[in-house]
Design a protein around this motif. Structure first.
Motif, PDB file in Angstrom:
ATOM      1  N   VAL A  19     -13.393 -45.781  -3.730  1.00  0.00           N
ATOM      2  CA  VAL A  19     -13.415 -45.362  -2.198  1.00  0.00           C
ATOM      3  C   VAL A  19     -12.473 -44.369  -1.923  1.00  0.00           C
ATOM      4  CG1 VAL A  19     -13.963 -47.851  -1.973  1.00  0.00           C
ATOM      5  CG2 VAL A  19     -11.636 -47.109  -1.938  1.00  0.00           C
ATOM      6  N   THR A  28      -7.257 -46.107   4.412  1.00  0.00           N
ATOM      7  CA  THR A  28      -8.178 -46.086   5.581  1.00  0.00           C
ATOM      8  C   THR A  28      -8.690 -47.537   5.973  1.00  0.00           C
ATOM      9  OG1 THR A  28     -10.042 -45.221   4.755  1.00  0.00           O
ATOM     10  CG2 THR A  28      -8.313 -43.598   5.750  1.00  0.00           C
ATOM     11  N   ASP A  29      -9.100 -47.785   6.999  1.00  0.00           N
ATOM     12  CA  ASP A  29      -9.813 -48.986   7.396  1.00  0.00           C
ATOM     13  C   ASP A  29     -11.226 -49.115   6.726  1.00  0.00           C
ATOM     14  OD1 ASP A  29      -7.720 -50.189   8.883  1.00  0.00           O
ATOM     15  OD2 ASP A  29      -8.440 -49.215  11.050  1.00  0.00           O
ATOM     16  N   SER A  30     -11.768 -47.783   6.793  1.00  0.00           N
ATOM     17  CA  SER A  30     -13.200 -48.020   6.178  1.00  0.00           C
ATOM     18  C   SER A  30     -13.199 -48.160   4.667  1.00  0.00           C
ATOM     19  CB  SER A  30     -13.807 -46.182   6.323  1.00  0.00           C
ATOM     20  OG  SER A  30     -14.695 -45.964   5.641  1.00  0.00           O
ATOM     21  N   ALA A  31     -12.212 -47.533   4.175  1.00  0.00           N
ATOM     22  CA  ALA A  31     -12.050 -47.800   2.529  1.00  0.00           C
ATOM     23  C   ALA A  31     -11.728 -49.204   2.156  1.00  0.00           C
ATOM     24  CB  ALA A  31     -10.686 -47.037   1.927  1.00  0.00           C
ATOM     25  N   GLN A  51     -13.917 -54.752   0.785  1.00  0.00           N
ATOM     26  CA  GLN A  51     -14.393 -56.081   1.145  1.00  0.00           C
ATOM     27  C   GLN A  51     -15.507 -56.468   1.268  1.00  0.00           C
ATOM     28  OE1 GLN A  51     -12.602 -55.723   5.215  1.00  0.00           O
ATOM     29  NE2 GLN A  51     -10.673 -55.765   4.774  1.00  0.00           N
ATOM     30  N   HIS A  52     -16.507 -55.526   1.285  1.00  0.00           N
ATOM     31  CA  HIS A  52     -18.002 -55.638   1.298  1.00  0.00           C
ATOM     32  C   HIS A  52     -18.578 -55.468  -0.399  1.00  0.00           C
ATOM     33  CE1 HIS A  52     -17.800 -55.004   5.533  1.00  0.00           C
ATOM     34  NE2 HIS A  52     -18.917 -55.944   5.464  1.00  0.00           N
ATOM     35  N   GLN A  88     -12.892 -51.579   4.235  1.00  0.00           N
ATOM     36  CA  GLN A  88     -14.086 -52.416   4.427  1.00  0.00           C
ATOM     37  C   GLN A  88     -15.035 -52.374   2.924  1.00  0.00           C
ATOM     38  OE1 GLN A  88     -15.618 -50.718   8.343  1.00  0.00           O
ATOM     39  NE2 GLN A  88     -13.756 -51.779   9.534  1.00  0.00           N
ATOM     40  N   GLN A  89     -15.009 -50.963   2.488  1.00  0.00           N
ATOM     41  CA  GLN A  89     -15.838 -50.863   1.532  1.00  0.00           C
ATOM     42  C   GLN A  89     -15.544 -51.875   0.364  1.00  0.00           C
ATOM     43  OE1 GLN A  89     -16.711 -46.702   0.282  1.00  0.00           O
ATOM     44  NE2 GLN A  89     -15.582 -46.138   1.853  1.00  0.00           N
TER      45      GLN A  89
END
Length: 215
Positions: free
Chosen positions: A149, A81-84, A89-90, A86-87
């Motif tokens: 994630v 997912t996009d959310s995973a 990436q941060h 992003q995690q």
């Protein structure tokens, strides 16, 4: 000028030349004498491993303080997912601390060699691939990051270390490169000269010709 060996390590091969338990090692594939792995790659991971007989170069390639970027392709359980992403990436909190921000993106199923044995597959459970670029070396870091994630890694391939890639190398194949190091340079530059390929031109095709599409 120092020389390196670019080796595409197969699944379940140790990144050492001997083993008391009879497992496959580098000695089964690399016949050059006096070379050692610069860094490591887990027994159950595949892909790029660099070997050299130059001790200083080995240290520079393996030492995390040089922050040489490593690129991985990970096949994970589920549709990432996009959310995973992003995690990742941060940065992700692991038991041994926070990871540095990674470059992470979903990629189409890459045309890579068939793994032996293949990954476990579950009915009604899709898989997806992501590309992850990191510049640190925590133990089993990529696997732990994707699990953290919510997307456990099923297959992991390292495709690049800094400027060096395994483009065109089938699993178990290798090639030699000469590194041009200017005086005083501490990290190897991107420009290289291929001095000898150990395999046929068929094996020097790029990934999209190197093997069957992974399931």
């Amino acid at each position: 000028m120092p020389e390196i060996i670019i080796f595409n390590k197969p699944f379940q091969v140790l990144t050492q030349f001997t083993d008391n338990e009879g497992r496959a090692t580098l000695a089964d594939f690399v016949k050059d004498k006096g070379v050692y792995a610069a860094g490591r790659l887990d027994y159950d991971s595949e892909g790029l491993l660099i070997l050299t007989s130059d001790g200083q170069l080995q240290h520079q390639l393996a030492n995390p303080k040089f922050k040489m970027e490593k690129t991985y392709w990970a096949q994970v359980e589920g549709e990432i997912t996009d959310s995973a992403l992003q995690q990742l990436q941060h940065g992700v909190e692991l038991k041994d601390g926070m990871t540095r921000p990674a470059k992470a993106k979903k990629i189409p199923n890459p045309a890579v060699w068939q793994r032996t044995p293949p990954i476990r597959e579950r009915k009604n459970q899709p898989t997806s691939w992501l590309e992850l670029k990191i510049s640190e070396g925590k133990n089993r870091q990529v696997r732990r990051m994707t699990a953290a994630v919510g997307f456990p890694t099923l297959r992991l391939i390292r495709v690049a270390i800094g400027p060096w890639q395994i483009d065109g190398l089938e699993s178990g194949a290798s090639r030699k490169l000469t590194i041009n190091l200017p005086a005083g340079q501490k990290t190897p530059p991107a420009n290289q000269r291929n001095t000898r390929a150990k395999h046929s031109s068929r094996q020097r095709n790029r990934f999209n010709k190197a093997g069957k599409r992974s399931s």
